[in-house]
Write an enzyme that holds these catalytic residues in place. Sequence first.
Site, PDB file in Angstrom:
ATOM      1  N   LEU A 206       0.862  -1.192   0.000  1.00  9.12           N
ATOM      2  CA  LEU A 206       0.000   0.000   0.000  1.00  9.12           C
ATOM      3  C   LEU A 206       0.890   1.232   0.000  1.00  9.12           C
ATOM      4  CD1 LEU A 206      -2.650  -0.348   2.867  1.00  9.12           C
ATOM      5  CD2 LEU A 206      -3.118  -0.324   0.410  1.00  9.12           C
ATOM      6  N   HIS A 207       0.751   2.085  -0.976  1.00 13.43           N
ATOM      7  CA  HIS A 207       1.557   3.314  -0.936  1.00 13.43           C
ATOM      8  C   HIS A 207       0.942   4.480  -1.700  1.00 13.43           C
ATOM      9  CE1 HIS A 207       2.597   1.940  -4.903  1.00 13.43           C
ATOM     10  NE2 HIS A 207       3.158   3.103  -5.144  1.00 13.43           N
ATOM     11  N   ARG A 208      -0.206   4.249  -2.401  1.00 11.47           N
ATOM     12  CA  ARG A 208      -0.786   5.348  -3.190  1.00 11.47           C
ATOM     13  C   ARG A 208      -1.216   6.485  -2.268  1.00 11.47           C
ATOM     14  NH1 ARG A 208       0.331   4.961  -7.706  1.00 11.47           N
ATOM     15  NH2 ARG A 208       0.569   2.822  -8.354  1.00 11.47           N
ATOM     16  N   ARG A 241       6.796   5.969   2.597  1.00  7.23           N
ATOM     17  CA  ARG A 241       5.685   6.931   2.712  1.00  7.23           C
ATOM     18  C   ARG A 241       4.604   6.398   3.669  1.00  7.23           C
ATOM     19  NH1 ARG A 241       2.652  10.431  -0.455  1.00  7.23           N
ATOM     20  NH2 ARG A 241       3.975  10.345  -2.272  1.00  7.23           N
ATOM     21  N   ASP A 285      -2.261  -1.791  -3.945  1.00  7.35           N
ATOM     22  CA  ASP A 285      -2.681  -0.640  -4.746  1.00  7.35           C
ATOM     23  C   ASP A 285      -1.620  -0.314  -5.799  1.00  7.35           C
ATOM     24  OD1 ASP A 285      -0.683   0.571  -3.250  1.00  7.35           O
ATOM     25  OD2 ASP A 285      -2.008   1.980  -2.230  1.00  7.35           O
TER      26      ASP A 285
END
Length: 368
Positions: A206-208, A241, A285
């Site tokens: 997950l990083h969006r 992030r 994602d």
Amino acid sequence: MSVKIICIAGARPNFMKIAPIIEAFRAQPGIEPLLVHTGQHYDEKMSDLFFRELGIPQPDMNLEVGSGSHAVQTAEIMKAFEPVCLQHKPDWVLVVGDVNSTIACGLVAVKLGIRLIHVEAGLRSGDRTMPEEINRILTDSISDRLFCTERSGVENLRREGIDPTKIHLVGNVMIDTLLKNRDKAEQSTVLDQMGLKVGGYATMTLHRPSNVDEPVAFSNILEAVDTIQRELPIVFPIHPRTRKNIASLGFENRVAAMPGLRLIDPIGYLDFLKLNTHARVILTDSGGLQEESTILRVPCITIRENTERPITCEVGSNQLAGTSTRAILSAYENVKSGRFADRRIPDLWDGRAAVRIARVLAGLAPES
Ligand code: UD1
């Protein structure tokens, strides 16, 4: 006379795409490749590890731009890349994917009158709030050769008025890398090290920004993750992030209270390929993982409202779930009940995409 091509790699998802391209260019008489790393990603685990594992040669130049806002990062890459072009006078600049390094180097090239090649052209999510979508549209609109991974890419480019003679459907260079490294990845001992059983866990990335910078979206996703981790351990190599945001949004206690959520540092290509190969399901994602899961024939739940890679849903391995708790859990139920369409491999995802690109650029007829 050979053509000089400067190839750009900047961020983690670029490295597995550039590896087979450099290899194919080195083997193709008539092409002289140079490799430039912009330094968009710079941590050992986000960059150097991938160069070593994938046998990518040391870059001829590293621009060392590092992190920053989109404007700062893009501008710094442009400032650093222009003198490289002026010094080396390439015939072409080649960019891959959709990251800030892609558009920044593309712009520098065309403004100096250097022809631009875009690999992974034509993908469209239809969501212009995604920074990558802007990078894709702009890069494609200034490219002289556009290499597509799937038919939707070709159709999107034609609809946008790109000259069809510039467009080539060649397959997927990221899949070239996956197929080449599959056997090597099997040697990884990561499952034993983590005490995992084949088919007995999920992987997640997950990083969006739309998922992890937004407190409500991130919270909804965590709620679904909480339910899933009660029955299936989830291995979660965490992007810098995302790690920062878990702290800044105050989710640390929630994450710590999930014993089945195995949060680990970013891991290398081979260990992650082994983990994904044997996972029960992949939650993500990312763009690339939707494609990799297709080849691995592992169900993929995409935690997004849209995808620029529709072929992965058409062939049946990928479910576009959205980001609500209920939708993610309902996709998970589909996985458990085996409700997946027959899966097949998209055309030309056969490990030879980079060779096709090299042949086109060397002026040869592409092999079929
Ligand atoms: C970038 C790409 C995204 C891709 C992702 C894969 C753009 C617009 N986005 O997003 O498409 O899916 O890479 O990882 O180019 N950081 C580190 N170490 C690093 C690199 C980054 O700690 O080596 C941290 C920094 O705090 C940085 C943040 O991660 O500010 C974001 O990095 P950045 O390159 O701006 O974007 P990504 O979110 O990685």
